[in-house]
Design a protein around this motif. Structure first.
Motif, PDB file in Angstrom:
ATOM      1  N   SER A   1     -11.368  20.498   1.430  1.00 18.97           N
ATOM      2  CA  SER A   1     -10.332  21.017   2.331  1.00 18.97           C
ATOM      3  C   SER A   1      -8.998  20.858   1.628  1.00 18.97           C
ATOM      4  N   ALA A   2      -7.977  21.498   2.173  1.00 23.79           N
ATOM      5  CA  ALA A   2      -6.658  21.393   1.538  1.00 23.79           C
ATOM      6  C   ALA A   2      -5.553  21.484   2.573  1.00 23.79           C
ATOM      7  N   VAL A   3      -4.439  20.844   2.235  1.00 16.50           N
ATOM      8  CA  VAL A   3      -3.199  21.006   2.997  1.00 16.50           C
ATOM      9  C   VAL A   3      -2.177  21.563   2.009  1.00 16.50           C
ATOM     10  N   ALA A   4      -1.546  22.668   2.388  1.00 17.03           N
ATOM     11  CA  ALA A   4      -0.522  23.272   1.535  1.00 17.03           C
ATOM     12  C   ALA A   4       0.837  23.082   2.193  1.00 17.03           C
ATOM     13  N   THR A   5       1.832  22.771   1.390  1.00 19.88           N
ATOM     14  CA  THR A   5       3.193  22.710   1.926  1.00 19.88           C
ATOM     15  C   THR A   5       4.177  23.017   0.813  1.00 19.88           C
ATOM     16  N   THR A   6       5.463  22.964   1.145  1.00 21.57           N
ATOM     17  CA  THR A   6       6.472  23.236   0.116  1.00 21.57           C
ATOM     18  C   THR A   6       6.734  21.955  -0.677  1.00 21.57           C
ATOM     19  N   ALA A   7       7.295  22.133  -1.873  1.00 20.46           N
ATOM     20  CA  ALA A   7       7.613  20.960  -2.705  1.00 20.46           C
ATOM     21  C   ALA A   7       8.623  20.073  -1.974  1.00 20.46           C
ATOM     22  N   ASP A   8       9.563  20.690  -1.256  1.00 19.53           N
ATOM     23  CA  ASP A   8      10.588  19.917  -0.523  1.00 19.53           C
ATOM     24  C   ASP A   8       9.971  19.026   0.535  1.00 19.53           C
ATOM     25  N   ILE A   9       9.077  19.622   1.339  1.00 17.69           N
ATOM     26  CA  ILE A   9       8.455  18.832   2.413  1.00 17.69           C
ATOM     27  C   ILE A   9       7.581  17.738   1.800  1.00 17.69           C
ATOM     28  N   ALA A  10       6.829  18.084   0.770  1.00 21.24           N
ATOM     29  CA  ALA A  10       5.959  17.081   0.125  1.00 21.24           C
ATOM     30  C   ALA A  10       6.787  15.926  -0.442  1.00 21.24           C
ATOM     31  N   GLN A  11       7.997  16.234  -0.896  1.00 18.04           N
ATOM     32  CA  GLN A  11       8.860  15.204  -1.496  1.00 18.04           C
ATOM     33  C   GLN A  11       9.155  14.073  -0.507  1.00 18.04           C
ATOM     34  N   SER A  12       9.129  14.394   0.795  1.00 18.01           N
ATOM     35  CA  SER A  12       9.443  13.339   1.771  1.00 18.01           C
ATOM     36  C   SER A  12       8.373  12.251   1.808  1.00 18.01           C
ATOM     37  N   LEU A  13       7.222  12.492   1.180  1.00 17.68           N
ATOM     38  CA  LEU A  13       6.169  11.472   1.139  1.00 17.68           C
ATOM     39  C   LEU A  13       6.495  10.356   0.144  1.00 17.68           C
ATOM     40  N   VAL A  14       7.403  10.662  -0.776  1.00 22.67           N
ATOM     41  CA  VAL A  14       7.731   9.661  -1.795  1.00 22.67           C
ATOM     42  C   VAL A  14       8.382   8.460  -1.115  1.00 22.67           C
ATOM     43  N   GLY A  15       7.805   7.305  -1.326  1.00 21.56           N
ATOM     44  CA  GLY A  15       8.354   6.098  -0.716  1.00 21.56           C
ATOM     45  C   GLY A  15       7.818   5.820   0.679  1.00 21.56           C
ATOM     46  N   ALA A  16       7.121   6.818   1.267  1.00 23.72           N
ATOM     47  CA  ALA A  16       6.618   6.629   2.641  1.00 23.72           C
ATOM     48  C   ALA A  16       5.305   5.857   2.660  1.00 23.72           C
TER      49      ALA A  16
END
Ligand code: PLP
Length: 434
Positions: free
Chosen positions: A282-297
């Protein structure tokens, strides 16, 4: 005892008793070729449910199998701790068909995993918690996915995740107060607004939507609803999560993704089922910007997610889809299927409605087309009669009265003609008993 009987005995003895099994005498399948499958006793069937819309480019597909064999001989597994070429090659390839900008991925092993991860991403990105889902929707079998699901039959046990709220689904065939489509869509959008304003803090993380609710009985969300819902969700700080687990990869025809008929653009999109022709991915696709919010989370890992053999299968599957079984092919073959089912509706009053898009078509079975009383017993009878006539189809809907017809995307017009003949026989048999 036939081989089927022997296997059915073992099933009863060794597997949990709440596995949903189609047919009064469950049907153990043995092998498949294209759109055809054979059971263990050698009977032949047209497979017009494709393992729940999953065998996307046909059984025993040579290109997919070759990709799998080549990867099996190299390495079965590495985990997401190590980059692997098949994982990355597939991500790059998938990014060519996902909507603009949605080219950063997480790969898991099930649709449930994808929907869970999408919700978490929306929460991390927005800093909000509450999620809106639709009644009649389906998201899977974890606690959270069952909470998102809007059908009691699939919400086993305590389903108590308090941050999920459900809005009214625009189920046009069963519109509240028999409103016409335009007014009903507006009523559903007003309800969505109301749910957010009265049942949440007013600041939501997002809303999850299936463009066509699969398990719900191929309830096809009107384009105007999707557009209106996206606007409302964003006005309340939320992200639009589109679940393409059933509608993705060209199944609805013309476009790669089911939501694209409406013109909206998701922030996050999930996919599974047909992605690898039956291999678990399976996969989840998103934008690089939204994915960036995972950094540090917080960190993520998946033991089986992005498995190289599954990704190799996905590469072969997508090659097949790009080369031959593309969205235009699905639109052309789907048109024949829809027209044929509408013709059957003229003959058989138990078919209350034909709905869907492309190669995702349903017939809603009723005891009377005027009262629209749901007739699950007749739907069951058509399923059984279909088996007798040599065609496998699916079932769904809150009332268990919707027949789901969704062959592999590799189905041809000739396959559809044969399927319609078999369905004609099945419907004729059941109409007599209605
Ligand atoms: C729309 C949708 N989302 C999510 C899921 C869950 O997928 P899985 O069964 O792979 O966990 C399904 C399964 O039917 C589905 O139809």
């Amino acid at each position: 005892m036939t081989i089927s009987q022997q296997l059915n005995e073992k099933q009863k003895k060794h597997l949990w008793p709440n596995h949903l099994l189609y047919y009064q005498d469950p049907l153990p399948l043995d092998r498949g070729e294209g759109v055809v499958v054979w059971d263990v006793d050698g009977n032949r069937y047209l497979d017009f449910f494709a393992g729940i819309l999953t065998t996307s480019v046909g059984h025993n597909n040579q290109r997919v199998n070759e990709r799998i064999h080549a990867q099996v001989d190299k390495m079965l597994h590495s985990s997401t701790l190590y980059p692997n070429a098949a994982h990355l090659e597939y991500a790059e390839m998938l990014g060519k068909i996902t909507p603009d900008g949605l080219d950063t991925f997480y790969f898991g092993a099930t649709g449930t995993d994808a929907d869970e991860s999408a919700v978490l991403l929306a929460q991390v990105h927005t800093g909000n918690t509450e999620i809106i889902a639709l009644r009649h929707g389906y998201s899977g079998k974890s606690q959270m996915a069952m909470t998102l699901t809007g059908q009691s039959s699939w919400r086993m046990g305590p389903v108590h995740i308090g941050y999920v709220r459900h809005a009214m689904t625009p189920y046009v065939y069963r519109a509240l107060g028999n409103l016409d489509e335009t007014r009903y869509v507006q009523a559903c959008l007003d309800d969505l607004q109301d749910v957010i304003q009265t049942m949440t803090s007013g600041r939501i993380a997002g809303m999850i939507l299936e463009p066509i609710q699969g398990v719900g009985g191929f309830i096809t969300l009107p384009d105007a609803y999707l557009r209106g819902a996206a606007e409302i969700v964003r006005a309340h700080g939320g992200l639009v999560i589109i679940d393409e687990v059933q509608t993705g990869f060209g199944r609805t025809g013309t476009h790669w993704w089911g939501h694209q008929h409406s013109g909206i653009k998701p922030d996050i999109m999930t996919m599974a089922k047909g992605i690898a022709n039956g291999m678990p991915l399976s996969a989840v696709a998103t934008t690089a910007d939204i994915a960036q919010s995972l950094v540090g989370a917080g960190l993520t890992v998946s033991t089986f997610g992005g498995n190289p053999v599954c990704c190799a299968a996905a590469i072969g599957t997508l090659e097949e889809m790009m080369n031959q079984y593309n969205p235009d092919h699905c639109a052309a073959v789907g048109e024949e299927l829809e027209a044929g089912l509408k013709h059957l509706q003229q003959k058989y009053p138990i078919i209350g409605e034909v709905r869907g898009r492309g190669l995702m078509q349903a017939t809603e079975i009723v005891s009377d087309p005027v009262t629209k009383e749901a007739a699950p017993h007749l739907a069951n009878a058509v399923l059984e009669a279909g088996r007798q006539a040599g065609i496998l189809i699916g079932k769904g809907g809150m009332f268990g009265n919707v027949l789901r017809i969704a062959p592999p995307l590799s189905a041809t017009k000739e396959d559809v003609a044969e399927a319609l003949q078999k369905l004609d026989i099945a419907f004729a048999r059941v109409q007599e008993m209605a």
